[in-house]
Write an enzyme that holds these catalytic residues in place. Structure first.
Site, PDB file in Angstrom:
ATOM      1  N   LYS A  75      51.016 133.695  25.733  1.00  0.00           N
ATOM      2  CA  LYS A  75      52.443 133.822  25.420  1.00  0.00           C
ATOM      3  C   LYS A  75      53.219 134.236  26.656  1.00  0.00           C
ATOM      4  O   LYS A  75      52.689 134.820  27.611  1.00  0.00           O
ATOM      5  CB  LYS A  75      52.669 134.834  24.297  1.00  0.00           C
ATOM      6  CG  LYS A  75      52.263 136.285  24.614  1.00  0.00           C
ATOM      7  CD  LYS A  75      53.308 137.118  25.320  1.00  0.00           C
ATOM      8  CE  LYS A  75      52.899 138.582  25.465  1.00  0.00           C
ATOM      9  NZ  LYS A  75      53.779 139.355  26.385  1.00  0.00           N
ATOM     10  N   ASP A 100      50.501 142.570  19.677  1.00  0.00           N
ATOM     11  CA  ASP A 100      50.822 141.177  19.965  1.00  0.00           C
ATOM     12  C   ASP A 100      50.102 140.189  19.052  1.00  0.00           C
ATOM     13  O   ASP A 100      50.399 138.984  19.082  1.00  0.00           O
ATOM     14  CB  ASP A 100      50.487 140.831  21.420  1.00  0.00           C
ATOM     15  CG  ASP A 100      51.523 141.352  22.412  1.00  0.00           C
ATOM     16  OD1 ASP A 100      52.684 141.561  22.003  1.00  0.00           O
ATOM     17  OD2 ASP A 100      51.176 141.550  23.594  1.00  0.00           O
TER      18      ASP A 100
END
Length: 290
Positions: free
Chosen positions: A11, A138
């Site tokens: 990401k 996350d």
């Protein structure tokens, strides 16, 4: 079915702001996050040992309960009440470590995805995210993927329109700063929230890459300036990037390009100086079973 393989994407933080703290000391975030086509591969095979084992070709990666993939497997088995826990997890890593790209969390998300398939538990994405958030902040986004506004400590995910077609050039210098130190520096700086998420979301919805880049912001980069990060940003912008920013707590930096030729040229130039350099695209998914 005795073995399943998944590709788990990295990401980028297109925007990162810190809005406060919880009572137990966790930082409250407001972010725009983007999955990219840079993948770790996770292979999990059932065995009859009754134990979780993990292997990885990199000596710097712990292969015990300190590893997020290992912890995710334990959390999955606990949540599902599965007693027969004999699995062998193999990590083939490509996502840089200590880069702010959620390499560990991607592995954890990939592990949950594989185990859900391998044991045919039929857990929904929200259920997997519920397990994931007990392991790492996350993981819910790494499971969801795509483009999303992420809030709270990372558990509140609001998918938005896919980021417009572009190229990301990503480069990671050897130097960096720990996540703990980055947040400590932010706390000492006493900076209030600065980010206008609404403007970035609108630019993305309008397919306006330049407008989205104009809203890019990282509160942690603001309090932890690194010379190598600034040097990479300068190279990216000189090569034609619409914007360049450190992701997460660093130290990887990404540049956004709408001209593929300029993106290739930038990647070639940076790769002469930095070992970990990648040319990537935005993607609209999380882990993918092969």
């Amino acid at each position: 079915m005795d073995q399943v393989t998944v590709k788990a994407p990295a990401k980028l933080n297109l925007a990162l702001d810190i809005t406060g703290k919880t009572e137990n000391g966790y930082h409250l975030m407001k972010m725009v996050m983007q999955a990219i086509d840079l993948y770790d591969t996770i292979r999990i095979r059932k065995n009859d040992t009754g134990k979780i084992s993990l292997s990885c070709g990199l000596e710097s990666v712990p292969c015990d309960e300190r590893n997020i993939a290992y912890a995710a497997a334990e959390a999955f088995f606990q949540h599902c009440g599965i007693e027969e826990r004999g699995v062998e997890i193999r990590l083939d890593k490509v996502i840089p470590q200590q880069a702010g790209m959620a390499g560990g969390s991607a592995d954890g998300a990939g592990t949950l995805t594989v185990l859900n398939e391998l044991y045919q538990t039929g857990l929904s994405l929200p259920e997997l995210c519920g397990i994931g958030k007990t392991v790492g902040a996350d993981l819910p986004f790494c499971l969801t993927g795509g483009t999303a506004v992420v809030e709270g400590i990372g558990e509140i995910i609001t998918p938005i329109a896919d980021f417009p077609d572009c190229d990301f050039v990503v480069a990671k210098p050897k130097g960096g700063i720990s996540t703990q130190r980055a947040f400590s520096e932010f706390d000492r700086a006493e900076i209030g929230p600065c980010l206008d998420i609404t403007a970035m979301v609108k630019a993305i919805e309008d397919r306006d890459v330049a407008g989205a880049c104009a809203q890019m912001y990282n509160a942690l980069a603001r309090v932890c300036p690194l010379k190598e990060v600034e040097a990479i940003q300068n190279i990216m912008t000189s090569c034609g990037a619409k914007g360049a920013l450190m992701t997460g707590s660093g130290s990887a930096v990404f540049g956004v390009f709408t001209d593929r030729g300029k993106a290739y040229a930038c990647e070639r130039r940076l790769s002469q100086r930095y070992e970990e350099c990648f040319l990537c695209k935005p993607i609209s998914h999380g882990p993918v079973i092969e």
